[in-house]
Scaffold this motif. Structure first.
Motif, PDB file in Angstrom:
ATOM      1  N   ARG A 144       0.907  -1.402   0.109  1.00 21.44           N
ATOM      2  CA  ARG A 144      -0.095  -0.080  -0.051  1.00 21.44           C
ATOM      3  C   ARG A 144       0.749   1.257   0.093  1.00 21.44           C
ATOM      4  NH1 ARG A 144      -3.480  -3.073   4.738  1.00 21.44           N
ATOM      5  NH2 ARG A 144      -4.704  -4.108   3.119  1.00 21.44           N
ATOM      6  N   PHE A 145       2.040   1.226   0.585  1.00 23.79           N
ATOM      7  CA  PHE A 145       3.098   2.304   0.646  1.00 23.79           C
ATOM      8  C   PHE A 145       3.212   2.443  -0.914  1.00 23.79           C
ATOM      9  CE2 PHE A 145       7.288   3.826   0.154  1.00 23.79           C
ATOM     10  CZ  PHE A 145       7.338   4.883   0.994  1.00 23.79           C
ATOM     11  N   PHE A 146       3.725   1.602  -1.834  1.00 25.10           N
ATOM     12  CA  PHE A 146       3.917   1.856  -3.181  1.00 25.10           C
ATOM     13  C   PHE A 146       2.870   2.209  -3.951  1.00 25.10           C
ATOM     14  CE2 PHE A 146       7.754  -0.777  -1.716  1.00 25.10           C
ATOM     15  CZ  PHE A 146       8.673  -0.037  -2.038  1.00 25.10           C
ATOM     16  N   ASN A 147       1.715   1.359  -3.686  1.00 26.17           N
ATOM     17  CA  ASN A 147       0.653   1.388  -4.624  1.00 26.17           C
ATOM     18  C   ASN A 147      -0.094   2.607  -4.485  1.00 26.17           C
ATOM     19  OD1 ASN A 147       1.328  -0.672  -6.213  1.00 26.17           O
ATOM     20  ND2 ASN A 147       0.226  -2.118  -5.063  1.00 26.17           N
ATOM     21  N   VAL A 148      -0.338   2.999  -3.032  1.00 27.10           N
ATOM     22  CA  VAL A 148      -1.375   3.966  -2.890  1.00 27.10           C
ATOM     23  C   VAL A 148      -0.859   5.288  -2.290  1.00 27.10           C
ATOM     24  CG1 VAL A 148      -3.412   4.553  -1.130  1.00 27.10           C
ATOM     25  CG2 VAL A 148      -3.073   2.122  -2.021  1.00 27.10           C
ATOM     26  N   LYS A 149       0.073   5.099  -1.168  1.00 26.35           N
ATOM     27  CA  LYS A 149       0.540   6.290  -0.673  1.00 26.35           C
ATOM     28  C   LYS A 149       1.517   6.972  -1.518  1.00 26.35           C
ATOM     29  CE  LYS A 149       3.323   8.144   3.403  1.00 26.35           C
ATOM     30  NZ  LYS A 149       4.222   7.848   4.676  1.00 26.35           N
ATOM     31  N   CYS A 150       2.501   6.475  -2.217  1.00 25.02           N
ATOM     32  CA  CYS A 150       3.578   7.075  -3.075  1.00 25.02           C
ATOM     33  C   CYS A 150       2.948   7.487  -4.373  1.00 25.02           C
ATOM     34  CB  CYS A 150       4.543   6.069  -3.542  1.00 25.02           C
ATOM     35  SG  CYS A 150       5.681   5.922  -2.356  1.00 25.02           S
ATOM     36  N   ARG A 151       1.694   7.264  -4.911  1.00 18.01           N
ATOM     37  CA  ARG A 151       0.761   7.680  -5.868  1.00 18.01           C
ATOM     38  C   ARG A 151       0.257   9.051  -5.549  1.00 18.01           C
ATOM     39  NH1 ARG A 151      -2.030   2.842  -9.032  1.00 18.01           N
ATOM     40  NH2 ARG A 151      -0.183   1.327  -9.077  1.00 18.01           N
ATOM     41  N   ALA A 152       0.045   8.938  -4.214  1.00 20.11           N
ATOM     42  CA  ALA A 152      -0.853  10.381  -3.625  1.00 20.11           C
ATOM     43  C   ALA A 152       0.423  11.293  -3.644  1.00 20.11           C
ATOM     44  CB  ALA A 152      -1.581   9.914  -2.429  1.00 20.11           C
ATOM     45  N   SER A 153       1.546  11.157  -3.002  1.00 24.89           N
ATOM     46  CA  SER A 153       2.353  11.827  -2.656  1.00 24.89           C
ATOM     47  C   SER A 153       3.392  12.396  -3.799  1.00 24.89           C
ATOM     48  CB  SER A 153       3.275  11.499  -1.533  1.00 24.89           C
ATOM     49  OG  SER A 153       3.993  10.398  -1.960  1.00 24.89           O
ATOM     50  N   GLY A 154       3.671  11.475  -4.711  1.00 21.26           N
ATOM     51  CA  GLY A 154       4.398  11.670  -6.011  1.00 21.26           C
ATOM     52  C   GLY A 154       6.014  11.306  -5.500  1.00 21.26           C
ATOM     53  N   LEU A 155       6.316  11.003  -4.276  1.00 21.43           N
ATOM     54  CA  LEU A 155       7.467  10.763  -3.617  1.00 21.43           C
ATOM     55  C   LEU A 155       7.901   9.202  -4.296  1.00 21.43           C
ATOM     56  CD1 LEU A 155       7.258  12.064  -0.127  1.00 21.43           C
ATOM     57  CD2 LEU A 155       8.228  13.223  -2.123  1.00 21.43           C
ATOM     58  N   GLN A 156       9.207   8.916  -4.615  1.00 20.49           N
ATOM     59  CA  GLN A 156       9.707   7.750  -4.850  1.00 20.49           C
ATOM     60  C   GLN A 156      10.930   7.238  -3.722  1.00 20.49           C
ATOM     61  OE1 GLN A 156       8.638   5.544  -6.787  1.00 20.49           O
ATOM     62  NE2 GLN A 156       7.151   6.961  -7.963  1.00 20.49           N
ATOM     63  N   PRO A 157      10.917   6.067  -3.378  1.00 21.83           N
ATOM     64  CA  PRO A 157      11.527   5.939  -2.159  1.00 21.83           C
ATOM     65  C   PRO A 157      12.888   5.432  -2.604  1.00 21.83           C
ATOM     66  CG  PRO A 157       9.914   3.673  -2.250  1.00 21.83           C
ATOM     67  CD  PRO A 157       9.540   5.136  -3.339  1.00 21.83           C
ATOM     68  N   ASP A 158      14.039   5.744  -2.061  1.00 23.22           N
ATOM     69  CA  ASP A 158      15.527   5.241  -2.438  1.00 23.22           C
ATOM     70  C   ASP A 158      15.897   4.097  -1.914  1.00 23.22           C
ATOM     71  OD1 ASP A 158      16.136   8.179  -3.743  1.00 23.22           O
ATOM     72  OD2 ASP A 158      15.305   8.889  -2.275  1.00 23.22           O
ATOM     73  N   ALA A 159      15.461   3.767  -0.760  1.00 20.68           N
ATOM     74  CA  ALA A 159      15.832   2.501  -0.079  1.00 20.68           C
ATOM     75  C   ALA A 159      14.764   1.842   0.725  1.00 20.68           C
ATOM     76  CB  ALA A 159      17.069   3.022   0.693  1.00 20.68           C
ATOM     77  N   ALA A 160      14.882   0.510   0.903  1.00 20.18           N
ATOM     78  CA  ALA A 160      13.810  -0.119   1.793  1.00 20.18           C
ATOM     79  C   ALA A 160      14.652  -0.743   2.852  1.00 20.18           C
ATOM     80  CB  ALA A 160      12.961  -0.864   1.003  1.00 20.18           C
ATOM     81  N   VAL A 161      13.865  -0.885   3.985  1.00 17.74           N
ATOM     82  CA  VAL A 161      14.606  -1.832   4.972  1.00 17.74           C
ATOM     83  C   VAL A 161      13.502  -2.884   5.358  1.00 17.74           C
ATOM     84  CG1 VAL A 161      15.510  -2.114   7.375  1.00 17.74           C
ATOM     85  CG2 VAL A 161      15.969  -0.026   6.041  1.00 17.74           C
ATOM     86  N   LEU A 162      14.050  -4.136   5.386  1.00 20.78           N
ATOM     87  CA  LEU A 162      13.075  -5.188   5.723  1.00 20.78           C
ATOM     88  C   LEU A 162      13.280  -5.924   6.890  1.00 20.78           C
ATOM     89  CD1 LEU A 162      11.811  -7.609   3.036  1.00 20.78           C
ATOM     90  CD2 LEU A 162      11.272  -8.236   5.435  1.00 20.78           C
ATOM     91  N   VAL A 163      12.586  -5.697   7.894  1.00 23.16           N
ATOM     92  CA  VAL A 163      13.023  -5.893   9.248  1.00 23.16           C
ATOM     93  C   VAL A 163      12.581  -7.522   9.498  1.00 23.16           C
ATOM     94  CG1 VAL A 163      12.689  -5.720  11.813  1.00 23.16           C
ATOM     95  CG2 VAL A 163      12.651  -3.622  10.361  1.00 23.16           C
ATOM     96  N   VAL A 164      13.708  -8.226  10.110  1.00 23.50           N
ATOM     97  CA  VAL A 164      13.293  -9.515  10.440  1.00 23.50           C
ATOM     98  C   VAL A 164      14.178  -9.972  11.694  1.00 23.50           C
ATOM     99  CG1 VAL A 164      15.119 -10.820   8.960  1.00 23.50           C
ATOM    100  CG2 VAL A 164      13.235 -12.216   9.568  1.00 23.50           C
ATOM    101  N   THR A 165      13.380 -10.917  12.439  1.00 23.06           N
ATOM    102  CA  THR A 165      14.067 -11.376  13.551  1.00 23.06           C
ATOM    103  C   THR A 165      14.332 -13.072  13.510  1.00 23.06           C
ATOM    104  OG1 THR A 165      11.977 -11.702  14.824  1.00 23.06           O
ATOM    105  CG2 THR A 165      13.079  -9.743  15.199  1.00 23.06           C
ATOM    106  N   VAL A 166      15.207 -13.550  14.172  1.00 22.19           N
ATOM    107  CA  VAL A 166      15.269 -14.985  14.194  1.00 22.19           C
ATOM    108  C   VAL A 166      14.136 -15.467  14.943  1.00 22.19           C
ATOM    109  CG1 VAL A 166      16.758 -16.890  15.268  1.00 22.19           C
ATOM    110  CG2 VAL A 166      17.709 -14.989  14.419  1.00 22.19           C
ATOM    111  N   ARG A 167      13.555 -14.739  15.816  1.00 19.91           N
ATOM    112  CA  ARG A 167      12.479 -15.383  16.588  1.00 19.91           C
ATOM    113  C   ARG A 167      11.116 -15.424  15.557  1.00 19.91           C
ATOM    114  NH1 ARG A 167      10.547 -11.576  20.754  1.00 19.91           N
ATOM    115  NH2 ARG A 167       9.601 -10.524  19.102  1.00 19.91           N
ATOM    116  N   ALA A 168      11.063 -14.608  14.607  1.00 17.98           N
ATOM    117  CA  ALA A 168       9.945 -14.440  13.696  1.00 17.98           C
ATOM    118  C   ALA A 168      10.483 -15.729  12.759  1.00 17.98           C
ATOM    119  CB  ALA A 168      10.173 -13.252  13.077  1.00 17.98           C
TER     120      ALA A 168
END
Lengths: 391, 391, 391, 391
Positions: free
Chosen positions: C313-337
């Motif tokens: 939804r960030f890419f498909n909805v929010k960025c379309r509304a704002s016109g901003l394009q992300p330069d990087a993404a962080v994908l959080v993960v834990t060993v527990r997860a």
């Protein structure tokens, strides 16, 4: 028989009942006009009234009472006793009584077909299903409500303001949880939500109409005039507008025929319609009286509650619908009721009487007499001076 | 008779009916066991079964069908026709059929007592009130619900979790607005609010119990075992726990007796109990079959819906309760149904058939035949090879 | 400081906060653009965006995660920690986060403004009332509902079929009893009965609109396009049709301004709008990002839930509304997860972990890795290859 | 300025407001005790009262009125005008007024922060969200209700009879459809069905408690004593019993602090708490008065409705809670009100006055004077002889 005191039910079951055809014959009603329901109950066809049209009318006697106490004063028992007594004296008598409501039957009040040796029998039948008239009233009443809700569901072409709908539903069970409900919940196909509720069948306007109609045709027309609510523009909406009255009348096709039973001493009794005495008209049917008036020397009918309610409605409503005029009135009163109406005691159904009430006390009786006096005046106002048996 | 096509109602009214005592006599039932309801309908006392206990049992035939289409395939009509045909052949036959529901009567489907020259009569009685059995089921069912709500109102001694109550109310009217309701609104004396609803009487568990009981005593015990819901501790709460079963049985005292009517050709027919075919057991009463099996050479009974529903329940539920074993089965099918089951057409009750269905098309019939084949297998699984009349 | 483990609340309260004007100045926002709410919170006027329009945009970084477990994987904590770390490295960073819902605050999950030494403060303000935005959303949402019900009450000129109304009410309290209700009961003046219900404010469409609007004018227009239900003729009915959108916008006049706070290490953080991650858009406001992008070297924002929900939804909805394009993404993960996603364990919030999960088991991690792999693919599909910190 | 008549809103917007710190300083409140909400509004910390404890108390003046007409008589406008006038005369004055309800704001009555050139500003803030106190009251109130319903849902350990629950919900929107509702419908997890309803926030008992508490601790204790209903055994159930009072107090942590604003002429005004005048206590907060009494020569406060309601509650309830005694009273009356109280005219808000009322008619005024006389007597009974400005 031992000297054990027998219950009403035991007395009723021990009775020697005659086949209903014999009871009918004694009243001059030929078997061809009967539609038997078991051996001891029959519905009487409208043809009987035509066949008896030339017979001299009976003396018409209404039995009423002082303001009723929670214990009941015995109007029905007096009426049944009178009818049986007249028969013993060689006078043919016919009773015309209301059918009791099933609702309170399973409560503390017990049945309403007389008591002791003055009962209409078979007692269980009277108190339960009899010939299905109450169920027919229930079905006809609820069919109209279902058609109202269906009308709302299918777009509300008549523009009914659902909040003005005064036509509820009925059941012949005393079900407190149904008094105030919300209907039409669930999915879209499950109707339109609105506040609604159930009354007991004896309070149905259809019951009143059944009791006041002079014929099936009259019934059909009265049903059509029922007002169920109002449009947003303030116009009344009738059962006729909703095209419900015809189907309702079909459902009441058999219910309009009076039911013939007998007393413990085989005196004939018409038991027909049962509008409540407190909130409805409180009198048995016009159809039964129009039949009964041609079948005996005396036709005895009971008006529910005190003379200020049932008897006033008897004179003002029922007699106007039937065209009959009473020849005599009986105003039932008990010493116990007079003492209660002194205002000095609290009497509760199902509990023992206050011990002081069981002692002799003429002052209590004198005080409560003002209630009796007022009821005598009410009956006299209608041109009949009541006979007052004090028990 | 002209060549005008008569309606079912006209045919039914034109019939020459015999007094119900004559019909009963033909089946070997003496008049003393009858409780007449009008001239052409009688309830049969339990004493009849005792009196006939020594007679040889009839051949027991069940009539079922392929998956029903919206138009109906004619199980009842086939059953009535078979019974009348057997009579013409000099074989005494007895029918045992369900009483149709009042609910759909005012809808588009019409009655369910056969059609054309294969009807049970008087048709209006069958379709309307008959002898009040449905009303008695309604009253008994709702008495239990009222006692549940009263129990909640008076402090809920049993600790019922009201949200687990699965015992609804019933009415013999198709009233969409009552499907999902909230009851117990209003003042404190008007009960405890909870979600509730009404079903049609034919869907009542009391109706199923009426159809499966072998006697009044068995009925009384089955009623006691009804589970209405659960306590907070997860214990089931029964009608016995609520002390409701005795009063319910009293209300069903007459309903447990089968109703005797006749076909247009005066063949006797027991019409008794009416559990829905889709959601209930879909078969007429065990009591009627236990009586009927001693009254004829052939007892013909119908199992509602297709063989995968009514017939399975006939074998698995009804026969286990009655102890009877069928000698033969009939599986009704029409060419119209086979064409419909080809899956190529949409058939809607009340609308004209698609014109292509009226043309000859053996491929459609062959395709739909897989439905027939499966239903034959179902019946065979119970040890009876069905006779398949194709209409 | 001792080696006692401090609670989040204790850590938060021990922090040395800077006056919000100093925090703003560090981000280049002049005091004239601030509307202070207490000493440590300020709303930022729309004028700030104009004043900063010429500044070079920050790098835009979105933080997402694998499928969340009941314990949370720490997206917010990672985002806050990253921002603080970048500051220590001499890079100016700005956070843009959602405001947490009050509803679950009093439940077991606790707040959502980070944890430990990576919190946004003052923590109680973030978790409770902050600057009233949620209350404004609640009021605006419910004003529309009240106007719908008023429209029905006053004759329903638009012809709305009340059963199609999909616009419910909201409250920022988790109140199970309000999920399904019937409104409009009582007297005629108390409205029209219908089924209705409340959702939590974070699920309000008004909250989504607040989060997607680029300005007060855009907000006003989006509010007008809200569809509340349908007419009997099937036409959609909007907030504009009901003349509600203007008043709703007035109520959101202040709520549209982003809230400026700081982290425990005085890094600036915009906390604005809080649409749920599971059923709504799950991203903080466009307005905050359009401001934040001109205030730092790095703008870090979090997308709620896993990459398959919040990030899409960030890419498909929010960025379309704002016109901003992300330069990087962080994908959080834990060993527990990863272990949890092996499918071998049942993890419940508020209970101890299964003991076997605490032992070393590479096979569990490998199995759960398929979940991580899929989330990486999802993010890559949008043209950004995520950095994956494993904790 | 032209001679165009300006609206209240235009006048308010044209005002020259001082930074709230300057207004506070004029009243002797140091900036360290302020929690600013924007530039012109601040909450005042409890520390301010301690810091000013040694200052001489102001004269305490209550403004009340005759029985209000639908048009309002101008109590607030009089209070604001008096405060501004005293300032012009060199007397420092402080106002203490209720916060108006959002509910009626969107109706025909308009705001309640004075009118014309006697307004408290910024007017929109006063009429809308201000500093969120009403929302906090709403949240705290509804948290308690949610905990009541949760208690019922989780087995009802306290044995609450749900039909006795008198604690409803509140919203700061005038939403007729929420007055009478049924909650707890749906699945088992959606709570226990019961009748419920919403009031406007100004009618909340929490609002009354907020207005009467002398401190956060006192507030906490008063919240605990709220009675929500009764057990089946008749024992009252409190917020303390339900362990709700602590969380409610947390939610009101900021709401208990008075809000400082200013009039059009920069006179300081405390706007705090807003219990309805007709059904609640109708007076601004005790906390504000205990602060205000140390900040000026004159503290002017308004008691809602006529002297028979707001003023009686001012003397009997508010003064007992605060321990303050008024030095003077003002009883506002207009010639228009006196004419209206003659009983000769029907005055409706939003419609033009009856033309006859605009003519000179001393007899009308004399007749209506009996109302004024009675209100003077009421105020005198409390030991203060009111000053009566006639407008």
């Amino acid at each position: 028989m031992t000297d054990t005191i027998l219950t009403d039910l035991e007395i009723g079951r021990a009775a020697h009942l005659l086949p209903i055809e014999e009871v009918a014959a004694w009243a001059g009603i030929a078997a061809e006009h009967l539609e038997p329901y078991g051996r001891y109950i029959a519905k009487v066809s409208p043809t009987a009234r035509e066949a008896l049209a030339d017979r001299a009318p009976a003396k018409y006697v209404v039995i009423t009472a002082v303001t009723p106490t929670p214990l009941g004063e015995g109007k029905t028992t007096t009426a049944v006793g009178l009818a049986q007594g007249l028969s013993l004296l060689g006078q043919r008598s016919m009773l015309s009584l209301r059918q009791p409501s099933l609702g309170p039957t399973f409560g503390i009040k017990g049945g309403a077909a007389g008591a002791g040796y003055s009962q209409v029998v078979p007692m269980e039948a009277v108190n339960l299903h009899l010939t299905g008239d109450f169920h027919a009233v229930t079905s006809a009443h609820n069919l109209l409500t279902a058609m109202v809700d269906n009308h709302l569901h299918h777009g509300n072409e008549l523009g009914i303001d659902a909040r003005t709908i005064a036509w509820r539903r009925v059941l012949d069970v005393n079900d407190r949880a149904l008094r105030n409900i919300v209907v039409g919940l669930g999915e879209r196909m499950d109707g339109v939500p609105r506040q609604a509720g159930f009354d007991i069948t004896a309070a149905s306007e259809v019951m009143v109409i059944l009791s006041l109609s002079t014929s099936l045709r009259d019934l059909r027309e009265r049903l059509g005039r029922i007002v169920v609510g109002f449009t947003y523009a303030g116009r009344p909406v009738t059962a006729e507008d909703l095209k419900a009255a015809g189907a309702m009348a079909v459902m009441l096709r058999d219910a309009i025929k009076p039911n013939l039973l007998q007393t413990l001493e085989n005196t004939p009794a018409l038991i027909h319609a049962g509008p409540f005495g407190n909130i409805a008209t409180g009198n048995s049917s016009v159809v039964a009286d129009l039949l009964g008036i041609r079948t005996a020397d005396f036709l005895l009918t009971e008006a529910g509650f005190g003379a200020d309610m049932g008897a006033e409605r008897f004179f003002n409503v029922k007699c106007r619908a039937s065209g009959l005029q009473p020849d005599a009135a009986v105003l039932v009163v008990t010493v116990r009721a007079l003492k209660t109406h002194s205002g000095r005691y609290q009497v509760v159904a199902g509990r023992a009487l206050p011990p002081e009430m069981l002692e002799e006390n003429p002052e209590d009786v004198r005080l409560g007499g003002s209630n009796l006096k007022r009821h005598i005046e009410i009956v006299r106002r209608f041109g009949v001076s009541p006979w007052v048996p004090i028990k």
